[in-house]
Scaffold this active site. Structure first.
Site, mmCIF file in Angstrom:
data_model
loop_
_atom_site.group_PDB
_atom_site.id
_atom_site.type_symbol
_atom_site.label_atom_id
_atom_site.label_comp_id
_atom_site.label_asym_id
_atom_site.label_seq_id
_atom_site.Cartn_x
_atom_site.Cartn_y
_atom_site.Cartn_z
ATOM 1 N N ASN A 7 31.608 37.509 27.799
ATOM 2 C CA ASN A 7 32.391 38.733 27.994
ATOM 3 C C ASN A 7 33.716 38.508 27.288
ATOM 4 O OD1 ASN A 7 33.874 40.884 28.859
ATOM 5 N ND2 ASN A 7 33.498 40.562 31.046
ATOM 6 N N ARG A 92 28.490 41.238 26.820
ATOM 7 C CA ARG A 92 28.936 42.489 27.418
ATOM 8 C C ARG A 92 29.673 43.275 26.334
ATOM 9 N NH1 ARG A 92 34.095 43.850 31.027
ATOM 10 N NH2 ARG A 92 33.461 45.932 31.646
ATOM 11 N N HIS A 181 31.536 50.343 33.523
ATOM 12 C CA HIS A 181 31.083 49.519 34.660
ATOM 13 C C HIS A 181 29.615 49.805 34.962
ATOM 14 C CE1 HIS A 181 35.391 49.271 36.577
ATOM 15 N NE2 HIS A 181 35.200 48.280 35.725
ATOM 16 N N ARG A 242 45.981 50.794 35.549
ATOM 17 C CA ARG A 242 45.679 52.094 34.924
ATOM 18 C C ARG A 242 45.924 53.227 35.910
ATOM 19 N NH1 ARG A 242 39.971 50.229 33.446
ATOM 20 N NH2 ARG A 242 40.404 48.519 32.011
ATOM 21 N N GLU A 385 27.603 41.081 37.421
ATOM 22 C CA GLU A 385 27.353 41.633 36.087
ATOM 23 C C GLU A 385 26.734 40.581 35.162
ATOM 24 O OE1 GLU A 385 31.424 43.118 36.576
ATOM 25 O OE2 GLU A 385 30.854 44.711 35.188
#
Ligand code: ADP
Length: 398
Positions: A7, A92, A181, A242, A385
């Site tokens: 990732n 990813r 996601h 964010r 993940e």
């Protein structure tokens, strides 16, 4: 069978070497501060393997150098990453645009397409491409697979994915809701079906992925029908740094009245907003500590976070009509009983109740936090993940 999952972020690489069938992790680690000067006392690579941790504290000028150090550390801990030792590498990739909607074997053409999607994800796709290119150079004989964060949301219904802006402009610039996601929402909703002993095709679910980044999804019969993130991961819930949803009019207003450039606005909304912008901290544990000391801005940040979360839960209850499970996952979702209790407080009229003992139990496994007789089961399910990416990569290669 071992799969290496990578990732790759703008200044970091997270990785894991794992068995996609059993999920057993042989080694994992993090390369950080890529391209930055060395900071004495802070390692740039932390490599965990066989119960121990090895650190490296030299400078890491770029992603390729970072991966070279990682491969060295693997070799030193006895893990063979050549063709014989590795079944596949799973990467990813944040944005798959309209093109990629399933895990894809990486070729030169695929790398080029991922790179071309960078205008949709300037903070993410370029870093993903660098990670892929470095890994391909270092492991030329090993099949590499891209797993896209947007893929699970590729089939969103038109009404959920369309922004009400001028249609020609939207089409010309690829403007629609893509969602992110997805690997986590798909994995977690699959685990929920297992825990409930039910056919995923028969279940309507709300999944709340609350980490540093945060997103909610509505899933009908195993297919995503709505999600809170949009063209970029900026839309939706309040996150660590964010803003999530804002009035789009704020952007031209800031440019006109505060004289901010478009880069400064982007930076403000992505890196200096959310919990950090409201309270000065982006880590949820620190936020909770500040609230305990009576800090008013931390309290407001928390209240805004919960208010937004409840708004999405309400929206998805109505969209789905019938809901068979509500699930919390990721760092905050898995670890903050307070957030779970507040997100679902006073909803017994909808059949949603959180049992305080179950909610505060110290248990790392997938579990129910609603009472046994609840109309709508509420669960905590740890996301994974890396395992989902490893399985997707192995499936493509196999
Ligand atoms: P990322 O999006 O970076 O993968 P994670 O899913 O790891 O993020 O979530 C990180 C967030 O989880 C941080 O805000 C962190 O404070 C929060 N978190 C981790 N452990 C706890 C805890 N015990 N209580 C509350 N929040 C926690």
């Amino acid at each position: 069978m071992q799969v290496l999952v990578i990732n790759s972020g703008s200044s970091s690489i997270k990785y894991q070497l794992l068995d996609p069938i059993s999920g057993t992790v042989a080694a994992s680690g993090l390369v950080s501060r890529i391209g930055e000067p060395v900071d004495p006392g802070a390692p740039t690579v932390e490599h965990h393997s066989d119960g121990g941790t090895v650190e490296y504290d030299g400078a890491i000028p770029d992603h390729a150098a970072g991966l070279r150090v990682v491969f060295d550390l693997f070799a030193r801990s006895g893990h063979d990453l050549t063709r014989e030792g590795l079944y596949a590498v799973g990467h990813r990739v944040v944005h798959g645009g309209e093109i990629f909607y399933r895990p894809t074997l990486i070729t030169d053409a695929v790398v080029k397409s991922i790179d071309e999607l960078s205008s949709l994800a300037p903070l993410h796709n370029p870093a993903n491409v660098v990670g892929i290119e470095s890994a391909r150079r270092l492991l030329p004989g090993v099949p590499q697979v891209a797993v896209f964060d947007t893929a699970f949301f590729h089939g969103l219904p038109d009404a959920a994915k369309t922004y009400a802006i001028d249609a020609k402009t939207a089409v010309a610039h690829g403007i629609r809701r893509y969602g992110f996601h997805g690997t986590s929402h798909e994995y977690v909703s699959g685990r929920v079906a297992e825990v409930l002993g039910a056919d995923p095709a028969q279940l309507n679910q709300i999944v709340l992925h609350l980490g540093n980044g945060a997103s909610a999804s509505a899933i009908r019969g195993g297919k995503a029908v709505d999600t809170s993130m949009g063209l970029t991961p900026l839309e939706g819930l309040v996150m660590g740094t964010r803003s999530g949803d804002i009035d789009p009019g704020i952007i031209p207003h800031l440019m006109r009245t505060a004289g901010l450039s478009i880069e400064a606005v982007d930076e403000l909304l992505n890196r200096n907003s959310g919990l950090l912008g409201l309270s000065g901290v982006n880590d949820f544990r620190e936020l909770q500590r500040l609230i305990d000391t009576g800090d008013a801005s931390a309290r407001l940040a928390y209240d805004v976070y919960i208010h937004r979360l409840r708004r999405y839960i309400g929206a998805y209850l109505v969209e789905l009509g019938r809901v068979d499970a509500i699930t919390f996952t990721a760092g905050v979702g898995e670890n903050s009983p307070q957030v779970r209790a507040d997100a679902l407080a006073d909803l017994s009229g909808f059949g949603i109740v959180v049992n305080p003992d179950r909610n505060t139990a110290k248990d790392r496994a997938a579990r129910f936090i609603s009472p046994s007789d609840a109309r709508i089961p509420v669960l905590v399910v740890p996301t994974n993940e890396e395992l989902a990416i490893a399985r997707a990569a192995a499936a493509i290669v196999g």
